[in-house]
Design an enzyme around this catalytic site. Structure first.
Site, PDB file in Angstrom:
ATOM      1  N   ASP A 122       0.819  -1.216   0.000  1.00  0.00           N
ATOM      2  CA  ASP A 122       0.000   0.000   0.000  1.00  0.00           C
ATOM      3  C   ASP A 122       0.852   1.265   0.000  1.00  0.00           C
ATOM      4  OD1 ASP A 122       0.753  -0.742   2.676  1.00  0.00           O
ATOM      5  OD2 ASP A 122      -0.738   0.639   3.485  1.00  0.00           O
ATOM      6  N   GLU A 170      -0.008  -1.521   5.526  1.00  0.00           N
ATOM      7  CA  GLU A 170       1.084  -1.195   6.455  1.00  0.00           C
ATOM      8  C   GLU A 170       0.942   0.229   6.962  1.00  0.00           C
ATOM      9  OE1 GLU A 170       5.228   0.161   7.614  1.00  0.00           O
ATOM     10  OE2 GLU A 170       3.803   1.005   6.199  1.00  0.00           O
TER      11      GLU A 170
END
Ligand SMILES: [Zn+2]
Length: 372
Positions: free
Chosen positions: A77, A138
């Site tokens: 991400d 994350e």
């Protein structure tokens, strides 16, 4: 040994796929194909059920020689503004052309891992059993790696998270973090007609915040109030204010003391003003510290030397997937892969550092690991 043009092609292609937190599925399909081309068995876990996103973590495996499985980790991400990234090459750098971040955090880590493993697999070189974990979410609280660890699927002995800048720098310690949300409940009243009937939640919160130590408290401890919401109109005594903040320390004892002080200060201010303070504190992640004589660092130092890198160990003030992997019993360091000025629209990728990181992956995978 590293095919630089293919590495950059992968990076550019990945960068063009939008992948904000919770919307990593399209990028995961791209990465899964690449991992399968390299002969891995790839599975996607069910992290979406806990993150509310559109897909899970990718866990890839290659069988190998010996019993010391190595884990390579990076996150899929990207922080906002993350959509419509236009990567542009400027000499030895890649920058974003537009109003977005570049997503070298952590596209550089993903692509360095792929390139290093590709160099091993294409020449059929001997290697230990390998695991690759590409995580979701994350950037929004290490949610993907927490899910992966809870599934108990990882078998690695040592881990390497590629999620940093300078490839010489090895993060061997990270702080623990507590996140807190505090709601101060006062009492609403007309501010002009009956102010004495009200209890001002904003003033109560202000008293508590003013008495707090914030910022850098010592060399290994920090605290911050980052968000405050409250009040409705100037003619209403505010009855509700919400405060969000965090504290971090490399020393869990100090962290406990700071968090307790924050809670006490709100409780005391509420008591003094006949307000109520509701305090929620959550451990976001645990601290880790890998001792200098740890075999993981011996292995890493040798691989870095072969890559022409001199190992510089450092402690980080931030949390990463490594915090969670360490807490799960897999000693893991965080390594650089060329990303700089991350989390800003000035983010850039230093191509030579990206290539060094890929070489380091190659050296780690091909180095002789003792089978103990
Ligand atoms: Zn990152």
């Amino acid at each position: 040994m590293i095919d630089q043009e293919r590495l950059l092609d992968d990076f550019i292609a990945l960068t063009r796929i939008d992948r904000p937190s919770r919307r990593e599925a399209a990028a995961a399909r791209f990465l899964r194909r690449r991992l399968q081309e390299l002969g891995a068995t790839v599975m996607e876990d069910g992290a979406a059920t806990s993150t509310g996103g559109d897909g899970g973590n990718l866990l890839a495996r290659w069988p190998g020689q010996g019993s010391t499985t190595l884990l390579f980790c990076a996150h899929m991400d990207v922080v906002t503004p993350a959509n419509g990234i236009e990567p542009r090459r400027e000499d030895d750098l890649i920058v974003s052309a537009g109003e977005t971040v570049l997503g070298a955090d952590d596209g550089a880590g993903l692509c360095a891992i792929l390139a290093g493993i590709r160099a091993v697999m294409e020449y059929d070189l001997p290697h230990p059993p390998l695991e690759v974990l590409f995580t979701v979410c994350e950037e929004v609280g290490l949610l993907g790696v927490k899910y992966a660890v809870a599934q108990g699927q990882l078998t690695a002995k040592y881990g390497f998270t590629f999620d940093g800048g300078n490839p010489q720098e090895v993060v061997i310690a990270g702080p623990a973090q507590d996140s807190f949300t505090i709601t101060v409940l006062g009492k609403a009243a007309h501010a002009g007609v009956h102010p004495e009937e009200g209890i001002n939640a904003i003033q109560t919160a202000a008293q508590a915040i003013a008495s707090l130590p914030l910022g850098r408290l010592d060399e290994e401890t920090t605290a911050n109030i980052g968000v405050i919401h409250g009040g409705q109109a100037t003619n209403i005594v505010p009855d509700l204010v919400t405060i969000e903040g965090e504290a971090r320390s490399h020393d869990p004892q100090k962290l406990a003391e700071v968090t307790q002080k924050i809670a006490q200060s709100f409780t005391a201010a509420a008591l003094a003003n006949q307000a109520v303070a509701k305090i929620q504190i959550e451990r976001a992640y645990e601290a880790f510290h890998i001792p200098l004589q740890h075999p993981l660092l011996t292995l890493l130092q040798a691989a870095m030397a072969k890559t022409g890198l001199e190992m510089q160990t450092t402690a980080s003030g931030g949390g990463s997937d490594s915090n969670v992997l360490n807490a799960a019993g897999i000693p893991t360091v965080t390594l650089g892969c060329g990303m700089h000025r991350v989390h800003t629209t000035d983010e850039y990728l230093a191509i030579p550092e990206l290539v060094q990181a890929a070489r380091l992956v190659y050296q780690l995978v091909t180095s002789q690991v003792d089978n103990g």
